[in-house]
Enzyme design. Structure first.
Site, PDB file in Angstrom:
ATOM      1  N   HIS A 155      -3.026  30.800  45.113  1.00 27.93           N
ATOM      2  CA  HIS A 155      -1.967  31.573  44.463  1.00 27.93           C
ATOM      3  C   HIS A 155      -2.061  33.007  44.981  1.00 27.93           C
ATOM      4  O   HIS A 155      -3.141  33.454  45.364  1.00 27.93           O
ATOM      5  CB  HIS A 155      -2.241  31.526  42.953  1.00 27.93           C
ATOM      6  CG  HIS A 155      -1.166  32.078  42.078  1.00 27.93           C
ATOM      7  ND1 HIS A 155      -1.027  33.425  41.829  1.00 27.93           N
ATOM      8  CD2 HIS A 155      -0.199  31.472  41.357  1.00 27.93           C
ATOM      9  CE1 HIS A 155      -0.021  33.617  40.998  1.00 27.93           C
ATOM     10  NE2 HIS A 155       0.503  32.452  40.691  1.00 27.93           N
ATOM     11  N   ASP A 175     -10.769  30.096  40.688  1.00 24.05           N
ATOM     12  CA  ASP A 175      -9.534  30.381  39.958  1.00 24.05           C
ATOM     13  C   ASP A 175      -9.250  29.139  39.103  1.00 24.05           C
ATOM     14  O   ASP A 175      -8.843  28.102  39.614  1.00 24.05           O
ATOM     15  CB  ASP A 175      -8.423  30.638  40.967  1.00 24.05           C
ATOM     16  CG  ASP A 175      -7.040  30.694  40.330  1.00 24.05           C
ATOM     17  OD1 ASP A 175      -6.928  30.461  39.108  1.00 24.05           O
ATOM     18  OD2 ASP A 175      -6.068  30.963  41.060  1.00 24.05           O
ATOM     19  N   GLN A 228      -5.193  26.873  36.354  1.00 20.15           N
ATOM     20  CA  GLN A 228      -4.516  25.600  36.088  1.00 20.15           C
ATOM     21  C   GLN A 228      -5.445  24.551  35.486  1.00 20.15           C
ATOM     22  O   GLN A 228      -5.002  23.467  35.119  1.00 20.15           O
ATOM     23  CB  GLN A 228      -3.888  25.042  37.375  1.00 20.15           C
ATOM     24  CG  GLN A 228      -2.771  25.888  37.955  1.00 20.15           C
ATOM     25  CD  GLN A 228      -1.574  26.012  37.023  1.00 20.15           C
ATOM     26  OE1 GLN A 228      -1.357  25.160  36.166  1.00 20.15           O
ATOM     27  NE2 GLN A 228      -0.813  27.082  37.169  1.00 20.15           N
ATOM     28  N   LYS A 247      -1.818  29.826  29.559  1.00 17.87           N
ATOM     29  CA  LYS A 247      -1.547  28.496  30.142  1.00 17.87           C
ATOM     30  C   LYS A 247      -2.276  27.393  29.387  1.00 17.87           C
ATOM     31  O   LYS A 247      -2.224  26.229  29.772  1.00 17.87           O
ATOM     32  CB  LYS A 247      -1.973  28.472  31.616  1.00 17.87           C
ATOM     33  CG  LYS A 247      -1.122  29.372  32.524  1.00 17.87           C
ATOM     34  CD  LYS A 247      -1.490  29.161  33.965  1.00 17.87           C
ATOM     35  CE  LYS A 247      -1.100  30.306  34.873  1.00 17.87           C
ATOM     36  NZ  LYS A 247       0.338  30.376  35.160  1.00 17.87           N
ATOM     37  N   CYS A 291       4.573  31.570  43.690  1.00 12.48           N
ATOM     38  CA  CYS A 291       3.522  32.525  44.094  1.00 12.48           C
ATOM     39  C   CYS A 291       2.588  31.906  45.110  1.00 12.48           C
ATOM     40  O   CYS A 291       1.379  32.120  45.088  1.00 12.48           O
ATOM     41  CB  CYS A 291       2.752  33.053  42.887  1.00 12.48           C
ATOM     42  SG  CYS A 291       3.749  34.026  41.772  1.00 12.48           S
TER      43      CYS A 291
END
Lengths: 433, 151
Positions: free
Chosen positions: A148, A226, A229, A252, A390
């Protein structure tokens, strides 16, 4: 306190006590969980809302909304400074959220939990504070082609400042997998950091991050994951992953916007200089020099997002009440189901791995731009996303400008996916495809 | 139920998006400008041959959604033979049309863009090629971005 309708879970208390929700049955009644989300019960353009933009942000359960209201109605005060009762309560609730986040990630200590605005700020914090001290001219930062923008641009800024270089692990074709066999060749002695995503927000690829971190660690390379998600979608154990840093966003995973967590391994945080300067992070301030607190407080200048942390606490308790292992299984089922149904259509290009994918599907319909797909879907009550997500460098690699994306969460059902696929059929027909 | 959609994607729009007119590089263009929408990746280059004050020829290349492509195609048909002042005037009319739905005088086929105003997220798509065209014919020759367009 209100009962969480449909779940049989006990709601969370805001204080430093926590009532762990009780799982009443072994299997989850996913449809019943929908009742916990007031927003899902509405019509959009005259059609029942079908929310499939969860990779952008998830919806919030009543438990989280109530936790925010309760905090502002009863306990609101600034933290860490006050002597009065409300300040004590707010401080206790804020620090309880930190303890809960440590548990959520299986961190060794709550001191390894830094509250941020979200994944983006977490990564920027590492680049600015850790990176400025430890990354030198000629060093390499290893990323992947599926990152991202938030895990690319902070490193570009750091590279510009320091003269370091960015290197990207390639992905293979539309199925969007990294080649683990290639990793060792990329882990050269000048690589100082491996920063990579756990789950790709456009491809749905789930990376075996523990394996990547293990190989990097063996060579003394720092690692950042990261987890934007993955955090609300599967169990996360930072000790098992073996990373030095891991960042995620609250919004999220059923939490409020504006709050996130950066995990940093204790030893690494200790040697990392502060991020921003200001109140809350100092021990003493003189006109010309200051001393600061230990981690995590030296990274949290200014009044933090107290209500956000409390809302995130409620979200973590809510998710663990369902069981993140169960959510992960449900994600896999929804992802595979949607991929299979879409793959049966003519004139469609699908991105990401056919099996073992996360609960999201990116696609393109022949001759129909993603934005047109999203506009027509919206008129049918279906919230999709269209664009580069993104992921502009990834889009370039795939040779596309944008894709349409449907992303799921545990409150989505296979019936909803059937309706979504039917709408995709209509869209093809509408544009004569 | 689909009234708004069929207003947006009128037959004329679908036709122009599938078979865009003047979809070519003008080899003897003396003015060009690029228009990009960083949000969705729409990207068009406008080529114009301006003689004195008159837009003699105009063409475009690039890719994007049905709305932006049809808007660019209709634009080339509308601007050919116009003066720069007329082009600017037409830009303002189209801008009003796609943001409010109000039609100010006869704009011919461009009236097909009226349905856009019910879709605020798509206004940028419709107006992008117009920004690029205006930058081209006015000789600004710069890259224009939809980010200068207010939400």
């Amino acid at each position: 306190m209100n009962n969480l309708s449909g779940t049989g879970f006990h709601p969370i208390s805001i204080g430093d006590q926590e009532f762990m929700p009780q799982q009443t049955t072994k299997t989850v009644d996913w449809k019943a969980l929908r009742e916990d989300f007031p927003i899902l019960d509405q019509k959009v353009h005259g059609q029942p809302l079908l929310y499939l933009d969860n990779a952008a942000t998830s919806q919030k359960p009543r438990a989280v909304i109530d936790a925010l209201s309760r905090y502002y109605e009863r306990d609101n005060a600034n933290v860490h400074r006050g002597i009065h009762e409300l300040s004590n309560r707010a401080t206790a609730a804020f620090e309880a959220a930190r303890v809960r986040a440590a548990k959520f990630l299986n961190a060794r200590s709550a001191d390894e939990i830094i509250f941020t605005r979200g994944t983006t700020e977490g990564i920027n914090l590492v680049a600015a504070a850790w990176g400025t001290k430890f990354i030198k001219r000629g060093d390499k930062i290893l990323l992947t082609e599926m990152e991202h923008h938030s895990n690319i641009v902070p490193w570009q800024l750091l590279a510009e400042r320091t003269g370091a270089q960015l290197v990207f692990l390639p992905i293979k074709g539309d199925c969007g997998l990294l080649d683990l066999a290639q990793l060792d060749a990329f882990l050269t002695s000048d690589v100082k950091l491996l920063a990579m995503t756990h789950i790709s927000n456009s491809l749905g690829t789930i990376n075996p991050v523990a394996e990547y971190c293990e190989r990097a660690r063996r060579r003394g390379i720092a690692t950042l994951i990261d987890a934007a998600q993955s955090a609300g979608h599967r169990p996360l154990d930072v000790q098992q992953i073996g990373c030095d840093f891991l960042a995620f966003s609250g919004h999220k995973m059923c939490g409020p916007t504006g709050i996130g967590v950066l995990y940093g391994r204790g030893e690494v945080l200790e040697e990392t200089p502060p991020y921003q300067g200001g109140g809350e992070m100092i021990l003493s301030v003189d006109f010309h020099q200051s001393t600061w607190k230990h981690a995590p407080h030296k990274f949290e200048a200014g009044t933090p997002d107290i209500s956000g942390a409390i809302g995130l606490h409620a979200a973590m308790v809510y998710l663990d009440g369902i069981g993140r292992d169960r959510i992960a299984q449900h994600d896999l089922e929804l992802g595979a189901y949607a991929f299979e149904k879409l793959a049966a259509l003519k004139g469609i290009r699908l991105f990401g791995p056919p099996i073992g994918r996360a609960g999201l599907v990116s696609f393109l319909l022949d001759g129909i731009h993603a934005h047109d797909v999203v506009t027509v879907a919206d008129q049918r009550g279906v919230a999709l996303r269209g664009g580069h997500h993104c992921n502009q460098p990834l889009m370039k690699k795939l040779g596309v400008e944008s894709t349409a994306r449907a992303s799921f969460y545990f409150y989505n059902t296979t019936e909803e996916i059937d309706r979504f696929v039917e709408v995709v059929r209509e869209i093809k027909k509408f544009f004569g495809g | 139920m689909f009234d708004d959609l069929t207003d947006l994607y009128q037959q004329l729009i679908l036709d122009h998006s599938k078979s865009p007119r003047n979809f070519r590089v003008l080899p003897d263009a003396n003015r060009t400008a690029q228009g990009t929408n960083p949000v969705c990746g729409d990207n068009y280059t406008l080529y114009a041959k301006v003689d004195g004050d008159i837009v003699k020829e105009i063409g475009f290349q690039g890719s994007g959604c049905a709305i932006s492509k049809a808007s660019a195609s209709l634009l080339t048909e509308s601007l050919k033979g116009r003066t720069i002042a007329e082009a600017k005037n037409l830009f303002n009319k189209v801008h009003d049309l796609v943001t409010t739905g109000n039609l100010d005088g006869d704009v011919g086929k461009l009236a097909a863009l009226a349905g856009v105003h019910k879709f605020p997220a798509r206004v940028k798509c419709a107006i992008l090629p117009w920004h690029a065209a205006l930058a081209a014919v006015e000789g600004k020759g710069e890259t224009v971005s939809t980010e200068t367009e207010k939400e």
